[in-house]
Design a protein around this motif. Structure first.
Motif: not given
Length: 131
Positions: A81-105
């Motif tokens: 759970s403490a391992i930092p995670i950075v997500i890369l994606s071609g998806e640039e919608s705010s909704e997707t970014i927020i979902q990833c950050l809220e999931a723990g990225a």
């Protein structure tokens, strides 16, 4: 495949696109020990074998298990759970970014990206985590 015992920081990269794998390996290998996996399930199996990275970079959309599901699985684990995670994606919608950050990225970077920006963001995440 397993990380060596070197003092070099260790990064797991989850990316199914061969060109992106090569780009990430080229830029990150100068600073980090890098292991690349084509999907989150393979990366998770690697971690479960006792290979604990300092950071994970994951594409959002990989086959079998993408970055969002991998993030959720890792955040639900006592061990990972403490391992930092950075997500890369071609998806640039705010909704997707927020979902990833809220999931723990810990960060999200839109493709295509400047490798120097990725490097700077990784340093920021590592600095934040180490404090």
């Amino acid at each position: 495949m397993a990380f060596s015992n070197s003092d070099q920081l260790k990064i797991v990269v989850v990316e199914d696109e061969m060109t992106m794998q090569l780009i990430l390996k080229k830029y990150l290998s100068n600073l980090y020990e890098v292991e690349i996996f084509k999907d989150g399930l393979d990366a998770l199996a690697f971690l479960q074998q006792g290979n604990i990275p300092d950071l994970i970079i994951s594409d959002l959309n990989t086959p079998v298990m993408g970055g969002m599901e991998l993030t959720r699985q890792l955040r639900a684990s006592d061990i990972f759970s403490a391992i930092p995670i950075v997500i890369l994606s071609g998806e640039e919608s705010s909704e997707t970014i927020i979902q990833c950050l809220e999931a723990g990225a810990d960060d999200y970077l839109v493709k295509p990206f400047n490798p120097k920006e990725l490097e700077a963001r990784l340093k920021v995440v590592m600095r934040r985590i180490r404090k």
